[in-house]
Scaffold this motif. Sequence first.
Motif, PDB file in Angstrom:
ATOM      1  N   ARG A 162      69.247  21.162  50.470  1.00 37.04           N
ATOM      2  CA  ARG A 162      69.088  21.722  50.890  1.00 37.04           C
ATOM      3  C   ARG A 162      67.748  21.391  50.897  1.00 37.04           C
ATOM      4  O   ARG A 162      67.191  20.798  49.557  1.00 37.04           O
ATOM      5  N   TRP A 278      67.826  21.382  46.641  1.00 40.60           N
ATOM      6  CA  TRP A 278      68.258  21.875  45.908  1.00 40.60           C
ATOM      7  C   TRP A 278      69.797  21.406  46.378  1.00 40.60           C
ATOM      8  O   TRP A 278      69.587  21.460  47.799  1.00 40.60           O
ATOM      9  N   GLU A 280      73.734  22.014  48.251  1.00 47.98           N
ATOM     10  CA  GLU A 280      74.267  23.262  48.877  1.00 47.98           C
ATOM     11  C   GLU A 280      75.333  23.854  47.997  1.00 47.98           C
ATOM     12  O   GLU A 280      75.780  25.300  48.290  1.00 47.98           O
ATOM     13  N   HIS A 283      73.551  27.409  46.960  1.00 46.65           N
ATOM     14  CA  HIS A 283      72.759  27.683  47.908  1.00 46.65           C
ATOM     15  C   HIS A 283      72.023  29.519  48.112  1.00 46.65           C
ATOM     16  O   HIS A 283      70.988  30.009  48.179  1.00 46.65           O
ATOM     17  N   ARG A 284      73.585  29.901  47.530  1.00 47.82           N
ATOM     18  CA  ARG A 284      73.384  31.274  47.663  1.00 47.82           C
ATOM     19  C   ARG A 284      73.468  31.952  45.945  1.00 47.82           C
ATOM     20  O   ARG A 284      74.638  32.503  46.459  1.00 47.82           O
ATOM     21  N   ARG A 292      63.915  29.573  43.816  1.00 44.75           N
ATOM     22  CA  ARG A 292      62.906  29.042  45.257  1.00 44.75           C
ATOM     23  C   ARG A 292      62.201  29.659  45.206  1.00 44.75           C
ATOM     24  O   ARG A 292      60.901  29.488  45.860  1.00 44.75           O
TER      25      ARG A 292
END
Length: 309
Positions: A162, A278, A280, A283-284, A292
């Motif tokens: 991402r 970054w 995936e 990501h969470r 970020r």
Amino acid sequence: MIPDLSQLLILDSLLREGSLTRTAELLGMSQPTVSRALARLRTHFDDPLFVRTGQRMVATTRALALAGPIAAVLDAARELDSGPAVFDPLTAQRSFGLYMVDGAVVNILPQLLAGLARLEDGASGLQLRSVHIDPGAIEAQLERGHIDLAIGRFPQLVNNIRRRKLWTDEYACVMRAGHPCAGQLDRDAYLTHRHVLIEMEQTSQHNGAVTRKLETLLAPSRILCHVPSYTSAAHIALHTDAIATIPLRLARPLARDLGLVLARLPIDLPPVHLALYWHERSHRDPANVWLRAFVRSTLTASDPVSVDL
């Protein structure tokens, strides 16, 4: 078969309450349901687990030994059901790995470190590491979690990566104080004087395109040398009459720190687009989400790039 969570909840309650009736009330079950579950637990563990003494059920040695492991399993299950974890930068202990080209280390890393220092108590449990890796391994290092973010321009990163744009920059020129073109750099002067060009080993298609364009505009005799980084180009400019053409956001701090003269670029070059990258898989992740946001807020809060040099 391993007991299910409902059976473990019943056993945990029986250990605390010592009563079938009370356990049934607390768990919203009928007493026969609790009794049947206890019977299955006795069979599974091959132990009576509880013996009746007067009005109470007293746990056996085996049941008492199970209390700790059962509580741990139930705590873990509750954590799974409690929603996403929360990252608190003021209490967390975490080291973040960042990959940046040398210019970003000079220009961006000091801003991020200053941003950490501004957090309450300096966020003493957090660290930022500028990690040196083979540029061809950025994607793999992000996937493995060896680095948390890459900052720069890496169009080759495509698989499960991402990205979020940080800013668009323009190019400027730096030269030593007392340079013949200081204060009067026009196109003719730019093409006449000698230059130090950047030939990065990093897989930067943009940088390569800019260098190729300058090589077509400049006579070979006007190219003093090629160097692998923007900062080394600035140092060459400091000690020679060569002009270094580098992104403005980096040119400004280098000119300030090295006492160089900053000048507008008198030719057209494509802009520089910088972004965050970054994987995936992170990501969470609450820590990565915070990182970020921290990077973006810290950098966008800095003085915007102005065309007025």
